[in-house]
Write an enzyme that holds these catalytic residues in place. Structure first.
Site, PDB file in Angstrom:
ATOM      1  N   SER A 177      34.340  81.339  55.558  1.00  0.00           N
ATOM      2  CA  SER A 177      33.056  81.796  56.031  1.00  0.00           C
ATOM      3  C   SER A 177      32.593  81.119  57.316  1.00  0.00           C
ATOM      4  O   SER A 177      31.708  81.642  57.992  1.00  0.00           O
ATOM      5  CB  SER A 177      31.991  81.592  54.948  1.00  0.00           C
ATOM      6  OG  SER A 177      31.838  80.234  54.626  1.00  0.00           O
ATOM      7  N   SER A 198      36.366  77.803  53.462  1.00  0.00           N
ATOM      8  CA  SER A 198      35.502  78.258  54.559  1.00  0.00           C
ATOM      9  C   SER A 198      35.653  77.501  55.869  1.00  0.00           C
ATOM     10  O   SER A 198      35.244  78.001  56.917  1.00  0.00           O
ATOM     11  CB  SER A 198      34.042  78.218  54.115  1.00  0.00           C
ATOM     12  OG  SER A 198      33.810  79.257  53.202  1.00  0.00           O
ATOM     13  N   LYS A 221      27.503  75.412  61.720  1.00  0.00           N
ATOM     14  CA  LYS A 221      27.462  76.633  60.924  1.00  0.00           C
ATOM     15  C   LYS A 221      25.988  76.862  60.579  1.00  0.00           C
ATOM     16  O   LYS A 221      25.251  75.884  60.364  1.00  0.00           O
ATOM     17  CB  LYS A 221      28.275  76.405  59.649  1.00  0.00           C
ATOM     18  CG  LYS A 221      28.446  77.622  58.754  1.00  0.00           C
ATOM     19  CD  LYS A 221      29.291  77.262  57.527  1.00  0.00           C
ATOM     20  CE  LYS A 221      29.611  78.466  56.671  1.00  0.00           C
ATOM     21  NZ  LYS A 221      30.465  78.127  55.535  1.00  0.00           N
TER      22      LYS A 221
END
EC number: 6.3.5.7
Lengths: 445, 470
Positions: free
Chosen positions: B151, B175, B76
């Protein structure tokens, strides 16, 4: 000063700890000794994205030890908090500090002001991090602000007192004593010129009747940028007079933060109450709360060295010194230790060693205590020159001072002192006074 | 495709020389070239030449001593990587090149795992759909008109699109789990403190967790074994010993107890998801697990607690992007991020702190108790990850309140700190993935991974891949 008013003074003191590394990272803690800006930095003290603070164990221990030396309680639970505000020298946008649960609370420090003994309350002692340093300079003809992060994240202890001080002189005495204790603990250089100790008096003035009733004034003024004890005293005096003048007109001084202008010897307004910041304190989520065992607190207590008050009393008793001498000897821990090392051999009286250290200003940086003792011994040896040489000098003095000789023979005792002095001068003090006197008396019979 | 395989299978293939590390890397780059223009899972793809150089070196040595050696992975874009642009999906950091490595990246890199890219996400973690990004939304490989979740939407979509073998996500309020469920992959939100956060760009520091995303529970176990543990650079990382997670995967589930909060399967939950969860419960019964119904009425307060504390912390964490050091100033924050900063700043302000921040922290303690109460009697709690299947792009970002409600099932575990494993458990009629989550006591990832693995041995949801990925 107007007798109808009492100054009400509290102090906030910041002290940079001299740990080897910074408060929350492994960077070297030596902003003053750094040869260049921004060399003792890392992701943590630069506040880079993703970096996390890890508390310096030594700094925490020293903060607790200082708290204990100031007779504070050490709560078994403590935590760090974030103090949020913007300033270019604060890379994270918040300072890691302690808000409502500091490491040490509710202590005191006894001071002697004139003949009066007073107890000054210590509200709290907490630990935080220092900021970077801004410099405003001209580079290539452009006015710029530069930031040096060498100081960013240096461990900083804040000591807050109760508003117990009633004069600038009391404040000065308190600060000197606090400074002495910090130096004794060897946790900071507490050097005001370098800024490793910073003073912020909080000043207000109260009508005597109200302050006797324990009522505090409804305002206070904080003065910043003070870098000596005498400036602190001057700033307080300046403020007290300023407040009295305002109070006399029937108004109330404004609650504000003021700066000290040492050149002009005045304070000036920096920030009013309306401009006061909301720091939005909240618990620092990156550092788990700290829980102590009673045994840990006791072990911290055992690490506290003999502090100035106790050492002073002991010196007076153990070495039979006057209070005056003992105060000077114990002013600095290193001098006291030097004295004790020299006195321990007992080959020279403690009083003589004191005399050499205080009055003769023996160079204790160059001489070891043992060397000092030897020096004193050699200097005070009785008749350290051959008798024959001494007799020759005395004969010479007698023949070259006929008038004094005549005076003495006429019964003037002072003439003997004169002759004795002449011999001592000639021998550069090597002669023993008693021996010389006896020889003189024999020769002049 | 090699990238359809599990880590263990690929490792064996590498050892047997069925294929080389270079071939695996070539395949991931091929898939990126083929699919990512439509999916948009990556913000930064690493230079292929230099990645292949690393792969060649691994092939030359042929050591593959570690299971992860030679295995491609993605991060990420919230993890700082020295010399590699790290944006956190925000224009504020559009050109930011970090000077140091996140601990999790360093550990994987040291083992020989091969980083392929830095993936899309909601900026700063602020969102559950990867629409709140300054690098264009990530599209769901199962239906390109829909979001990938967030996310950590980029990493999840990249795995579904076979552009990587595993990923490191970051979970603050769902997330990892949310995009895992919506992209049909397996993701683990670890116990708070299990994996070092050093170098993970902070959203809400007391909620943030660093965790693995993979195709299977087994993959997650392999990764977690290697990234968990105390880090001297993270004071909140735990000293708790790291178990050999893979050693417990084969344990029988007989005698295990799972709690099913029936009151959470009511209003607002898509009926197809509800059915999938109930079917999963039956599957667990079949595996010898006692599934019992419980209730968690406190859940109604979950979003309120989360959306006070997380914005408070983020308002402080984002203060450092002051326009002085990172090039781009605060006007570059998105509306959603500005909203969270404003809410947090407000809730921490003098006069409001007690009513908001302090009250939320007190409620947080109640949540800790509520979870403890149930988890003292059960090995895990079973519940959905998302209330709905993946939403159509534009749906959530255009409706901030709906955007928050989408996090209903995933925001309470982070304030409590407990681990939660998201596992694929079915599909809607429209072929959209459904995920369930298994929540355990602090530091019982071992048990969750065991349950997940045993479930995956008797189901094949996790083996399915999007039609477009052929």
């Amino acid at each position: 000063m107007n007798k109808n008013y009492h100054p009400i003074i509290g102090m906030e003191i910041h002290v940079e700890l001299k740990t080897a590394s910074k408060m929350f990272c492994g960077c070297k803690n030596d902003p003053f000794g750094a040869p260049k800006p921004n060399i003792y930095t890392c992701p943590v003290c630069l506040g880079l994205p993703g970096a996390l603070p890890v508390p310096n164990r030594k700094a925490v221990e020293w903060c607790i030890i200082l708290g204990l030396a100031l007779n504070c309680d050490i709560p078994l639970f403590s935590k760090f908090d974030r103090k949020n505000y913007f300033y270019p020298d604060l890379p994270k946008g918040y300072q890691i500090s302690q808000y409502d649960q500091p490491f040490a609370v509710g202590g005191y420090l006894n001071i002697t002001s004139g003949k009066e003994k007073k107890r000054i309350g210590i509200t709290r002692v907490h630990l935080e991090e220092d900021t970077g340093k801004l410099m405003h300079a001209t580079v290539d003809g452009k006015k710029v602000s530069l930031i040096d992060f060498n100081r960013s994240g240096v461990p900083l202890v804040e000591i807050v007192t109760e508003p117990d001080l009633r004069s600038s002189e009391e404040a000065r005495i308190f600060l000197k004593k606090l400074h002495q204790i910090i130096r004794y603990l060897e946790i900071s250089d507490a050097d005001m010129e370098k800024g490793t100790m910073r003073l912020e008096p909080n000043i207000s003035v109260s009508e005597v009747s109200k302050s006797r009733a324990g009522e505090l004034p409804p305002y206070k003024v904080e003065v910043k940028n003070i870098n000596s004890f005498s400036f602190a005293k001057k700033a307080i005096d300046y403020e007290v007079n300023r407040h009295i003048a305002i109070l006399e007109t029937g108004s109330l001084p404004e609650q504000e933060t003021r700066g000290w202008d040492e050149k002009k010897g005045i304070t000036f307004s920096q920030r009013s109450k309306e401009e006061a910041q909301d720091y939005r304190y909240f618990p620092e989520p990156d550092i788990p709360p700290i829980r102590w065992q009673k045994s840990q607190i006791n072990s911290f207590k055992s690490q506290i060295p003999e502090l100035p008050d106790r050492k002073l009393t002991r010196f007076i008793k153990e070495y039979v010194l006057s209070e005056y001498d003992a105060v000077i000897l114990t002013d600095e821990k290193a001098v006291a230790a030097y004295f004790e090392k020299a006195a321990i051999s007992k080959t020279v009286p403690a009083k003589t060693i004191t005399n050499w250290i205080i009055n003769k200003k023996a160079d204790i940086k160059k001489l070891s205590p043992e060397e000092l003792v030897k020096l004193i011994q050699s200097k005070s040896q009785v008749s350290s020159m051959p008798d024959k040489e001494l007799e020759e000098i005395i004969s010479k003095i007698i023949s070259s001072n006929p008038k004094a000789v005549a005076d003495y023979r006429a019964g003037k005792e002072t003439a003997m002192m004169f002759l004795l002095g002449q011999v001592m001068r000639e021998t550069r003090g090597r002669a023993d006074a008693n021996t010389t006197r006896k020889i003189l008396e024999t020769k002049l019979k | 495709m090699i990238t359809d395989k599990t880590i263990k299978e690929i490792h064996s293939g590498l050892k047997r020389r069925d294929y080389s590390c270079v071939e695996i890397i070539e395949e991931t780059y091929k898939n990126i070239e083929k699919y990512d223009s439509e999916i948009n899972s990556a913000i930064t793809v690493l230079d292929k030449k230099s990645v292949l150089k690393k792969a060649k070196a691994i092939d030359a040595e042929h050591k593959v001593s570690d299971l992860l050696c030679g295995i491609p992975f993605v991060l990420k874009d919230a993890y700082v990587t020295r010399g590699i642009r790290t944006t956190c999906a925000s224009n504020v950091l559009a050109d930011y090149i970090p000077q140091y490595n996140a601990t999790v990246y360093k550990k994987l890199n040291d083992l020989g795992a091969v980083l392929i890219g830095k993936m899309n996400q909601d900026a700063w973690g602020h969102g559950g759909s990867t629409e709140n990004t300054d690098f264009a939304p990530t599209h769901n490989p199962w239906d390109l008109t829909r979001v990938a979740g967030g996310s950590s939407g980029g990493p999840a979509a990249a795995l579904a699109g076979r552009m990587s073998v595993f990923a490191i996500g970051e979970d603050t309020g769902g997330s990892i789990r949310n995009p895992a469920a919506w992209c049909n992959i397996t993701g683990l939100k670890v116990s708070y403190g299990r994996v070092s956060r050093y170098g993970s760009i902070a959203y809400a520091s007391s909620f943030d967790t660093v965790g693995p995303m993979g195709k299977t529970a087994e993959d997650c176990a392999i990764i977690l074994e290697r990234i968990a543990g105390k880090d001297p650079y993270d004071a909140t990382s735990s000293l708790n010993p790291v178990p050999t997670y893979t050693a417990s995967l084969d344990k029988t589930l007989k005698g295990k107890k799972i709690a099913l909060p029936k009151d959470l399967l009511g209003k607002g939950l898509d009926p197809e998801i509800k059915n999938a969860i109930l079917e999963a419960a039956e599957k667990f019964n079949f595996l010898g697990v006692a599934v019992e119904e419980v209730s968690m009425p406190i859940f109604d307060y979950g979003l309120a607690v989360y959306y006070v504390i997380a914005p408070c912390e983020t308002s402080s964490n984002l203060a450092r992007y002051d326009g002085i050091r990172y090039g781009n100033d605060r006007s570059n924050f998105t509306e959603e991020t500005m909203r969270r900063i404003m809410i947090g700043t407000y809730a921490l302000s003098a006069g409001y702190y007690d009513a908001f921040y302090r009250k939320a922290q007190k409620a947080r303690t109640l949540f800790i108790k509520a979870y403890q109460d149930i988890l003292s009697k059960f090995d895990a709690i079973l519940m959905p990850v998302n209330p709905t299947p993946p939403t159509v792009i534009g749906e959530l970002i255009g409706d901030p309140l709906q955007n928050l409600l989408a996090d209903f099932y995933t925001v309470t575990q982070n304030p409590v700190g407990v681990p939660s494993l998201a596992v694929p458990c079915g599909f809607t009629k429209n072929k959209l993935p459904i995920g369930m989550q298994l929540i355990g006591k602090m530091f019982t990832e071992e048990i969750l991974l065991n349950i997940g693995h045993q479930y995956q041995l008797v189901t094949d949801w996790h083996k399915k891949k999007p039609e477009m990925i052929s």
